[in-house]
Design a protein around this motif. Structure first.
Motif, short mmCIF file in Angstrom:
data_model
loop_
_atom_site.label_atom_id
_atom_site.label_comp_id
_atom_site.label_asym_id
_atom_site.label_seq_id
_atom_site.Cartn_x
_atom_site.Cartn_y
_atom_site.Cartn_z
N ARG A 190 94.22 24.52 29.67
CA ARG A 190 95.59 24.70 30.12
C ARG A 190 95.57 24.93 31.64
NH1 ARG A 190 97.77 28.50 25.08
NH2 ARG A 190 97.56 26.87 23.47
N THR A 191 96.03 26.11 32.08
CA THR A 191 96.03 26.37 33.53
C THR A 191 94.87 27.25 33.97
OG1 THR A 191 97.51 28.26 33.22
CG2 THR A 191 98.53 26.11 33.67
N ASP A 192 93.98 27.61 33.04
CA ASP A 192 92.85 28.50 33.37
C ASP A 192 91.59 27.68 33.55
OD1 ASP A 192 94.46 30.81 32.99
OD2 ASP A 192 94.22 30.58 30.81
N TRP A 193 90.90 27.92 34.64
CA TRP A 193 89.68 27.17 34.91
C TRP A 193 88.53 27.74 34.09
CZ3 TRP A 193 85.12 29.04 37.07
CH2 TRP A 193 85.16 30.33 37.59
N ARG A 194 87.62 26.87 33.71
CA ARG A 194 86.43 27.26 32.97
C ARG A 194 85.14 26.94 33.72
NH1 ARG A 194 89.37 30.02 30.93
NH2 ARG A 194 90.02 30.20 28.75
N LEU A 195 85.19 25.93 34.58
CA LEU A 195 83.97 25.51 35.28
C LEU A 195 84.32 24.86 36.61
CD1 LEU A 195 80.91 24.53 35.52
CD2 LEU A 195 81.68 22.49 34.28
N PHE A 196 83.58 25.21 37.64
CA PHE A 196 83.53 24.45 38.89
C PHE A 196 82.06 24.19 39.18
CE2 PHE A 196 87.71 26.50 39.83
CZ PHE A 196 88.44 25.34 40.00
N ARG A 197 81.73 22.93 39.47
CA ARG A 197 80.34 22.61 39.82
C ARG A 197 80.35 21.77 41.09
NH1 ARG A 197 78.76 20.51 35.46
NH2 ARG A 197 77.38 22.17 34.66
N PHE A 198 79.52 22.19 42.04
CA PHE A 198 79.36 21.47 43.31
C PHE A 198 77.91 21.02 43.41
CE2 PHE A 198 82.50 24.84 43.69
CZ PHE A 198 83.62 24.14 44.10
N SER A 199 77.71 19.75 43.73
CA SER A 199 76.36 19.19 43.75
C SER A 199 76.11 18.41 45.03
CB SER A 199 76.13 18.26 42.54
OG SER A 199 76.35 18.94 41.32
N LEU A 200 74.90 18.55 45.53
CA LEU A 200 74.40 17.73 46.64
C LEU A 200 73.18 16.96 46.14
CD1 LEU A 200 74.62 19.98 49.85
CD2 LEU A 200 75.82 17.83 49.42
N ASP A 201 73.35 15.69 45.87
CA ASP A 201 72.25 14.84 45.40
C ASP A 201 71.66 14.10 46.59
OD1 ASP A 201 72.65 15.46 42.60
OD2 ASP A 201 74.49 14.29 42.76
N LEU A 202 70.82 14.79 47.32
CA LEU A 202 70.34 14.27 48.60
C LEU A 202 69.19 13.28 48.45
CD1 LEU A 202 70.39 17.62 50.64
CD2 LEU A 202 72.12 15.83 50.56
N GLU A 203 68.50 13.32 47.33
CA GLU A 203 67.34 12.45 47.13
C GLU A 203 67.75 10.98 47.19
OE1 GLU A 203 64.07 11.39 43.63
OE2 GLU A 203 65.68 12.84 43.29
N SER A 204 67.03 10.18 47.94
CA SER A 204 67.30 8.75 48.02
C SER A 204 66.76 8.06 46.78
CB SER A 204 66.65 8.16 49.28
OG SER A 204 66.96 6.79 49.40
N VAL A 207 67.73 2.90 42.73
CA VAL A 207 68.65 2.31 41.77
C VAL A 207 70.09 2.32 42.30
CG1 VAL A 207 67.28 2.77 39.72
CG2 VAL A 207 68.85 4.52 40.57
N TYR A 208 70.37 3.18 43.27
CA TYR A 208 71.70 3.24 43.87
C TYR A 208 71.71 2.74 45.30
CZ TYR A 208 72.39 6.24 39.82
OH TYR A 208 72.43 6.74 38.54
N GLY A 209 70.72 1.89 45.64
CA GLY A 209 70.68 1.29 46.96
C GLY A 209 69.93 2.10 47.99
N GLY A 210 69.21 3.13 47.57
CA GLY A 210 68.46 3.97 48.51
C GLY A 210 67.05 3.46 48.74
N LYS A 211 66.21 4.32 49.29
CA LYS A 211 64.83 3.95 49.61
C LYS A 211 63.92 4.11 48.39
CE LYS A 211 65.82 3.43 54.01
NZ LYS A 211 65.77 2.11 54.67
N LYS A 212 62.86 3.29 48.36
CA LYS A 212 61.86 3.41 47.32
C LYS A 212 60.78 4.42 47.67
CE LYS A 212 62.31 -1.29 45.49
NZ LYS A 212 61.60 -2.56 45.20
N LEU A 219 64.08 14.61 49.73
CA LEU A 219 65.18 15.55 49.90
C LEU A 219 65.58 16.12 48.53
CD1 LEU A 219 67.40 13.64 52.48
CD2 LEU A 219 65.85 15.56 52.90
N PRO A 220 66.03 17.37 48.46
CA PRO A 220 66.30 18.00 47.15
C PRO A 220 67.65 17.63 46.59
CG PRO A 220 66.72 19.55 48.92
CD PRO A 220 66.19 18.29 49.58
N ASN A 221 67.82 17.92 45.31
CA ASN A 221 69.11 17.83 44.63
C ASN A 221 69.49 19.25 44.19
OD1 ASN A 221 68.97 14.91 44.69
ND2 ASN A 221 67.46 15.09 43.05
#
Length: 410
Positions: A190-204, A207-212, A219-221
């Motif tokens: 309803r109007t009450d929050w249950r979860l907030f998640r913030f992520s930094l997926d820094l690793e290249s 499969v998503y066009g990054g470096k091999k 870099l960490p995630n």
């Protein structure tokens, strides 16, 4: 070979019977929240690309009814803890580098007196619950952002007398936003929050066009999750998870810390023979509270669980693994077997969820056949300049003239 396999299965069952701890009704009661959180975590991993497809299905198998007994105030009851799960995602291109998709995650889990796939026993100690997460997604690959939103439905199928009251047909809303390496998720009742998640997926990730390879792959995630179990609006717990590539995107370390409760939660060392994560091996350590009652007091001490898992394409074998303790009702002291299959795809490449590179595949290149180049006979044009052709090792020359022609050969 059959004798060896039967001996191994019997040994695992005996070890599970001798060492397994009973699971608590409290762990079963809170499994709805655990499942909803796991669904959104998996969706976050898949939405790192925002396009392609994903499929997952499987179930846990425990061969004996004494392997995971229910430990209630009425005593210990033999039976079967279960989790049947399915997930699917697919996206198609609706414009240049723009993709729309739909996703569906489904879990049916709980405890019952009989082992089953479809029809449980529904006894007085049983609990059966299903959680469905669905939503729509949109990705702009040029700007590198994704948005997804939908609903989560938590339905109570059957509740035994020992479990706390739970409303049926609970509906939650959720949203996910990713821009480049950053993503945020929110979950509301309803109007009450249950979860907030913030992520930094820094690793290249390739499969998503990054470096091999290179420094960017190290870099960490990092993710920070804030949980609220009631409608008071306060933060009940906060968890930070750090995933770190240690070698060639095949060896990883993962640490989870609870900021609002005793800090260290778990750590894992994971090895994947191939960066596609089709096969994996992990060793884990988890800290849990062990409560003992002495007189009128309750004493809490640390209890350390050491275990691990072998993850194959169609099966997973685990013992005291941190993942199973967190997601399978606090299962401890017994071998667990999960029959499963999951596979992700993007731009034609196949890999497992969370992987950095695709599965190695051989591509054969077939050159088109040039029938003119390999023709045994080439037509001659009498009006053209003198030509030389070769066929079966014989050389012919033809010269056009006004009075006639001569032919010769060697």
């Amino acid at each position: 070979m059959q004798f060896v396999l039967k001996s191994v299965l019997i040994s695992l069952a005996l070890v599970g019977y001798a060492l397994a701890d009973g699971i608590k009704p409290e762990a079963l009661a809170k499994d709805g929240a655990v499942t909803r959180d796991r669904h959104l975590t998996e969706i976050r991993d898949i939405m790192r690309g925002g396009r392609g497809g994903y499929i997952d299905f499987g179930f846990y198998y425990t061969p004996t009814s004494s392997q995971l007994p229910l430990d209630s105030k009425y005593g210990e009851h033999d039976g079967f803890a279960f989790n049947h799960h399915f997930a699917g995602f697919g996206a198609g291109e609706v414009g240049k580098n723009r993709h729309m998709g739909a996703l569906l995650w489904y879990d049916r889990s709980g405890w019952d007196g009989e082992d089953f796939l479809f029809f449980p026993q529904y006894n007085e100690f049983s609990l059966q619950r299903s959680v469905v997460t669905w939503g729509l997604t949109f990705t702009d690959a040029n700007l590198d952002w994704t948005i997804a939103a939908g609903m989560q439905h938590q339905n109570l199928e059957h509740r035994g007398k020992i479990y706390p009251h739970e409303d049926d047909s609970l509906a939650y809303s959720w949203a996910h936003l990713r821009w480049s390496k950053f993503s945020a998720q929110a979950n509301f009742y309803r109007t009450d929050w249950r979860l907030f998640r913030f992520s930094l997926d820094l690793e290249s990730r390739a499969v998503y066009g990054g470096k091999k390879s290179g420094l960017l792959t190290y870099l960490p995630n990092v993710s920070l999750a804030l949980y609220n179990a009631d409608d008071e609006g306060d933060i009940d717990s906060m968890r930070v998870t750090w995933e770190q590539n240690l070698y060639n995107q095949q060896l990883y370390a993962e640490v989870a810390v609870d900021l609002s409760d005793n800090w260290f939660h778990s750590a894992a060392l994971k090895f994947y023979p191939d960066a596609s994560r089709m096969i994996g091996f992990e060793a884990t350590c988890l800290r849990r509270d062990k409560r003992t009652v002495e007189g009128d007091g309750v004493f809490v001490e640390d209890d350390w669980l050491w275990g691990g898992a072998i993850d194959l394409l169609f099966a997973r074998i685990a013992y005291n693994a941190a993942y199973d303790y967190d997601n399978f009702f606090g299962a401890k002291g017994t071998f667990l077997l999960e029959f499963k299959f999951n596979l992700a795809s993007i731009d034609g490449w196949l890999f497992n969820r969370g992987a950095a590179r695709s599965a190695p595949m051989e591509t054969g290149v077939v050159k088109p056949f040039d029938k003119n180049k390999y023709s045994e006979i080439t037509p001659l044009n009498a009006n053209s300049a003198p030509k030389t052709i070769e066929a079966k090792g014989i050389r012919y020359e033809k010269v056009g003239g006004s009075t006639g022609s001569t032919e010769g050969g060697n």
